[in-house]
Design a protein around this motif. Structure first.
Motif, short mmCIF file in Angstrom:
data_model
loop_
_atom_site.label_atom_id
_atom_site.label_comp_id
_atom_site.label_asym_id
_atom_site.label_seq_id
_atom_site.Cartn_x
_atom_site.Cartn_y
_atom_site.Cartn_z
N VAL A 153 0.85 -1.20 0.00
CA VAL A 153 0.00 0.00 0.00
C VAL A 153 0.88 1.25 0.00
CG1 VAL A 153 -1.60 1.37 1.42
CG2 VAL A 153 -2.04 -1.06 1.04
N GLY A 154 1.94 1.23 0.79
CA GLY A 154 2.86 2.37 0.84
C GLY A 154 3.52 2.63 -0.50
N ARG A 155 3.96 1.55 -1.16
CA ARG A 155 4.57 1.71 -2.49
C ARG A 155 3.56 2.28 -3.48
NH1 ARG A 155 7.53 -3.01 -0.70
NH2 ARG A 155 5.89 -4.44 -1.29
N ALA A 156 2.33 1.74 -3.44
CA ALA A 156 1.28 2.22 -4.35
C ALA A 156 0.94 3.68 -4.08
CB ALA A 156 0.03 1.34 -4.22
N LEU A 157 0.91 4.07 -2.81
CA LEU A 157 0.62 5.46 -2.47
C LEU A 157 1.71 6.40 -2.98
CD1 LEU A 157 -0.78 5.11 1.16
CD2 LEU A 157 -2.03 5.96 -0.84
N GLN A 158 2.96 5.96 -2.89
CA GLN A 158 4.05 6.79 -3.42
C GLN A 158 3.92 6.98 -4.93
OE1 GLN A 158 7.62 4.83 -1.98
NE2 GLN A 158 7.77 6.31 -0.31
N VAL A 159 3.58 5.90 -5.62
CA VAL A 159 3.40 5.99 -7.07
C VAL A 159 2.20 6.86 -7.40
CG1 VAL A 159 2.88 4.66 -9.15
CG2 VAL A 159 4.56 3.79 -7.50
N LEU A 160 1.11 6.69 -6.65
CA LEU A 160 -0.08 7.52 -6.85
C LEU A 160 0.24 8.98 -6.65
CD1 LEU A 160 -3.17 7.80 -7.30
CD2 LEU A 160 -3.43 7.51 -4.81
N LYS A 161 0.99 9.30 -5.62
CA LYS A 161 1.35 10.69 -5.35
C LYS A 161 2.16 11.28 -6.50
CE LYS A 161 3.31 13.78 -1.96
NZ LYS A 161 3.94 13.94 -0.66
N ALA A 162 3.08 10.47 -7.03
CA ALA A 162 3.91 10.95 -8.16
C ALA A 162 3.08 11.11 -9.43
CB ALA A 162 5.05 9.97 -8.40
N ALA A 163 2.06 10.26 -9.60
CA ALA A 163 1.26 10.30 -10.82
C ALA A 163 0.11 11.31 -10.75
CB ALA A 163 0.68 8.90 -11.09
#
Length: 187
Positions: A38-48
């Motif tokens: 979830v943390g990795r996905a949130l980081q990617v979501l924030k960047a995107a």
């Protein structure tokens, strides 16, 4: 009856406490791995996500901002370990995962590679309760802070003495010719 009422699928369709406990431990490990994912996905979501829209997306997910930050920080800190790391297995649950965020990256790497950092070992992490782990980490952090303070005081004292020494003139004592003659005669 309790399992059926709660909708829990018994492991191997039996009520053996050892099997149920192993199932719980496996689910808790998966919980830690899911938190990291979830943390990795949130980081990617924030960047995107375009600027200013990330918080809205967190709201639509029903995720508090502080919790999202913990997930993202955990993912960043434990990214180099991978999903099957011994440390993530020792953590057991997300509460311990979040407690471990206070460690430096070097300490986490050392714990993963050698099984120990300072006074804390992987076995300790696995067997401690969250409260005990929090206490041990706080003590380790206080020890590290105290050592840093002592080293800074030593450095400051050494620098002060070196400065005082540098200020003193280098005196070369040259005895006048008369004094030298008199000393020779006395000898």
């Amino acid at each position: 009856a309790v399992a059926a009422q709660l909708g829990y699928q018994l492991p191997a369709d039996c009520t053996d406490p050892d099997l149920i406990q192993r199932d719980i431990a496996a689910n808790m490990r998966r919980s830690v791995e899911a938190c990291l994912e979830v943390g990795r996905a949130l980081q990617v979501l924030k960047a995107a996500t375009p600027h200013g829209e990330f918080i809205d997306r967190l709201d639509s997910l029903g995720l508090d901002r502080k919790v999202a930050v913990k997930f993202m920080t955990s993912a960043a800190k434990f990214a180099s370990l991978g999903n099957n790391a011994a440390l993530t297995k020792a953590l057991g649950n997300q509460s311990k995962l979040f407690e471990m965020l206070v460690l430096d990256d070097e300490e986490i790497q050392e714990l993963e590679l050698t099984g120990q950092t300072g006074e804390l070992s992987l076995d300790d992490v696995a067997t401690m309760s969250v409260k005990e782990l929090r206490k041990a980490l706080r003590e380790a952090r206080e020890d590290k802070t105290a050592q840093a303070r002592v080293m800074a005081d030593k450095d400051a004292k050494i620098n002060q003495l070196a400065t005082e020494l540098a200020k003193k003139p280098k005196v070369i004592v040259v005895q006048p010719v008369e004094e030298a003659k008199q000393l020779r005669q006395e000898v």
